[in-house]
Structures are given as C-alpha cells and as structure tokens.
Write an enzyme that holds these catalytic residues in place. Structure first.
Site, mmCIF file in Angstrom:
data_model
loop_
_atom_site.group_PDB
_atom_site.id
_atom_site.type_symbol
_atom_site.label_atom_id
_atom_site.label_comp_id
_atom_site.label_asym_id
_atom_site.label_seq_id
_atom_site.Cartn_x
_atom_site.Cartn_y
_atom_site.Cartn_z
ATOM 1 N N LYS A 20 0.851 -1.202 0.000
ATOM 2 C CA LYS A 20 0.000 0.000 0.000
ATOM 3 C C LYS A 20 0.887 1.253 0.000
ATOM 4 C CE LYS A 20 -0.366 -0.195 5.059
ATOM 5 N NZ LYS A 20 -1.223 -0.655 6.175
ATOM 6 N N TYR B 138 18.529 28.516 8.498
ATOM 7 C CA TYR B 138 17.331 29.236 8.944
ATOM 8 C C TYR B 138 17.234 29.272 10.461
ATOM 9 C CZ TYR B 138 15.239 29.310 4.264
ATOM 10 O OH TYR B 138 14.971 29.542 2.952
HETATM 11 C C1 LIG Z 1 -0.518 -1.720 6.782
HETATM 12 C C2 LIG Z 1 -1.070 -2.982 7.301
HETATM 13 C C3 LIG Z 1 -0.231 -4.084 7.537
HETATM 14 C C4 LIG Z 1 1.277 -4.002 7.427
HETATM 15 O O1 LIG Z 1 1.762 -3.424 8.623
HETATM 16 P P1 LIG Z 1 3.337 -3.358 8.922
HETATM 17 O O2 LIG Z 1 3.416 -2.880 10.319
HETATM 18 O O3 LIG Z 1 3.904 -2.361 7.956
HETATM 19 O O4 LIG Z 1 3.866 -4.717 8.723
HETATM 20 C C5 LIG Z 1 -0.816 -5.272 7.910
HETATM 21 N N1 LIG Z 1 -2.151 -5.372 8.083
HETATM 22 C C6 LIG Z 1 -2.990 -4.334 7.903
HETATM 23 C C7 LIG Z 1 -4.442 -4.499 8.128
HETATM 24 C C8 LIG Z 1 -2.473 -3.105 7.515
HETATM 25 O O5 LIG Z 1 -3.298 -2.058 7.345
#
Ligand SMILES: *Cc1c(COP(=O)(O)O)cnc(C)c1O
Length: 355
Positions: A33, A253
């Site tokens: 994702k 800055y």
């Molecule tokens: C994003 C997500 C994961 C992966 O999580 P990580 O901590 O990056 O391994 C797994 N399950 C769900 C439902 C998620 O939304």
C-alpha cells in the site's frame, strides 16, 4: 543533474519477503500500500510476483494500478470497499476484500455476485479502529456463508501494540480472537511486521508484512530477527558547497545552530521537499563517503547542512547517505520523533533508481 536519489534494492526486498515466510512458515501477503511505502508499488510487486502468495493494498485504486501493470497474484483490499459499487470491479479483477463493518456485509448480501468472493472477515480484537465486534463476529461469518456470494473466508484481526515486546495487549488480543472464532473452520491472519518479528507464538496461516519488507524495524528496541533485515532504500545525495566557519557562526534558517569551534560545513542537495524530515535535529546521523557524521542546523526545503569537521577527505562531490545500509532509516526517524513508515511514505521528488 541534481544528485539526490533513492536507490531501491529489489534483491533486498526479496530477501526480506523470504525472511517473513521462513520465520513464520506461513503464506505472506506482501503489503505494498501507499506506493509500497514510497518504494514504488508496481516495481516492488513485479519483483516479488513470482514467489509472493499475494499482495495487500489500502484501496481499489491501488489494486487496479497493480493489475494494470500485469500483476496476476491475489490482491487484498485491506479496508475492503468504500462504496458498494466497487463490488463489480472486485469481481472483474478477482480482488480479495476485507469486510470490517456490518454495512459492507449488507452490501455483499444485496449485491448481484456472479463469481463468489474471497472475504477476509476482520475482527476488532482490541485495537478499536475497524473490525466487527466479537459478539457479532460469528453471526457475520454465518451470514456470509449463507449468502451464496462468498467462496472463502479468512479470519483476520490486527494488533495495536505488537511493536512493544513486553506489553501483554497482543496476548489479550489473541485471546479475544480465539474466543470469537472458536468453532469456525477457516484460515487465520493476524500478524503484521512487528508480530512476524516479535510474536512467534501467534497462530497464522497468512501473515501481512509491510515495513519489514522494506528492511526497517518497527521496534524501538533491538530484536534479533530484525537484525536479519536488509534495507531496501538508500537515500543519497552529494555535497554541493563547503565553507569553513570560525566558532560562533550561525548556520541556516533561524540560526538554530551556532558553531562551537572552527567548523567545516557541507551543504547537501536534500531537503524536506524530498521527504527528509524537517524535524530531524542537529546530531541526526548521516554518512559521508562511508564515514559517520551528523546533520547540523535546520533542514531547509532543498538543502541541508552537515558537519565535515574531522573528515578532511570529504568535500565537494562527496557522497552523502541520508539513510540506507550505513544509516538506518529507523534511527533517522527516531531522531526526528517519527517512525520509518512515515519517512518512507513522505519521499517525493527524488528519482527512484532500481538496482
Ligand atoms: C498496513 C497494514 C499491515 C502491514 O503493517 P506493517 O506494520 O507495515 O507490517 C498489515 N495489516 C494491515 C491491516 C495493515 O493495514
């Protein structure tokens, strides 16, 4: 050409995926994702396609991008559909969908489904974000089974505190899950990256590794398995300007840093517009031609400043690693008060170079 770039090591990605499978003995959905946490979802999925059991994304838009690029393995929508009319595309492209709310269950019951769906039925076992209440879980399972619209159900839940090794919340979540699913014959999926790396006793037919695929540890403390991860992204750039300052001179800055001694300052072509965290303070580690050094002064939009004092061979054109194998992204994130997930997702403007 501006020297800022992110190298993406696809062999390291495959190594980390195999590690998730090896240590759990489970099937693994590679979580890609948010453009594979900034690493490029299509290229990462293509690199894993031949060996992955499937992929997981946040929404149908992300899933369609993978299908359009030729990915044929299963793709799970981690939050399911946001509107009932997505069910047509879900069938057309063979996506797997999470059902986390009763409105989604009702939408499936009402929809005309030509090809029975694969549903991952999500339980709220204690995180209290999404998922069905334990008291309604079994009923939801029975309704889906009776609907004639579902071919397979996987039972899933998600941990709130798996990145805290000494916290009992995950054990309690597993107990809630076990009670809610008692008597239901189906595969189960609970473990995200911290649970893959830190909770070997949790049952799993399927695991859902995300951050660990990219080689970063989700833990703030040392974990033996996390030592075996290989960083996938190397964010690097070069020194584009050098100046020698006496003691007492401000840099950048807000004059937030003032030299305490004669200091050689290097300017690096990298800033917060590239996704480098603006809140990284003086002292945040960087690596210059393989030598450890530190960020000094405020990060600006396109540039940041580093300390070259004590690195006599470093200068104009020196390679600077912001994170990668020499400087861990999780350490930079910790200095900036955030997590590696966010600094990866924030990456922009820099070209991704696949190696
Ligand atoms: C994003 C997500 C994961 C992966 O999580 P990580 O901590 O990056 O391994 C797994 N399950 C769900 C439902 C998620 O939304």
């Amino acid at each position: 050409m501006r020297p800022a770039r992110a190298l993406i090591d696809l062999e390291a990605l495959r190594h980390n995926y195999r590690l998730a499978r090896e240590v759990t003995g489970a099937k693994a959905l590679a979580v890609v994702k948010a453009d594979a946490y900034g690493h490029g979802a299509v290229r990462c999925a293509q690199a894993l396609e031949s060996e992955a059991n499937g992929f997981a994304v946040a929404c149908i838009e992300e899933a369609l991008e993978l299908r359009a690029a030729g990915i044929t393995k299963p793709i799970l929508l981690l939050e399911g559909f946001f509107e009932a009319d997505e069910l047509a595309l879900i069938q057309e492209h063979d996506f797997w969908t999470v059902v986390h709310s009763s409105w989604q269950l009702e939408a499936i019951e009402r929809a005309s489904i030509a090809k029975p769906l694969t549903v991952w039925l999500k339980l709220d076992s204690g995180m209290h974000r999404v998922g069905l209440h334990p008291a309604e879980y079994r009923d939801a399972w029975q309704r889906l089974m009776a609907s004639g619209k579902v071919a397979k159900i996987v039972l899933m839940s998600h941990f709130a505190r798996a990145d805290e090794p000494d916290c009992t919340a995950s054990v309690e979540q597993v107990a809630v899950f076990e009670q809610a699913r008692a008597g239901l014959t189906a595969e189960v999926s609970l473990r995200n990256s911290p649970a893959v790396l830190g909770w070997p006793q949790v049952p799993s037919d399927w695991v859902r590794p995300g951050i660990m695929l990219y080689g970063a540890t989700p833990f703030e403390v040392a974990m033996p398995l996390a030592e075996r991860l290989k960083p996938v992204m190397t964010l690097e750039s070069k020194i584009i300007s050098v100046r020698e300052l006496p003691a007492g001179q401000p840099v950048g800055y807000g004059a937030k840093f003032v030299t305490e001694r004669p200091t050689r300052v290097g300017v690096v072509a990298m800033g917060y517009a590239d996704g480098y965290p603006r809140h990284a303070p003086t002292g945040t580690p960087v690596s210059i031609d393989g030598q450890p050094s530190r960020l000094i002064g405020r990060v600006s939009m396109d540039m940041l400043t580093v300390d070259l004092t004590g690195l006599p061979n470093a200068g104009l054109g020196s390679r600077v690693e912001l994170w990668g194998n020499e400087v861990l992204a999780s350490d930079v994130a910790a200095c900036a008060g955030t997590i590696p997930y966010q600094i990866f997702c924030n990456l922009r403007r820099v070209p991704l170079i696949y190696v």
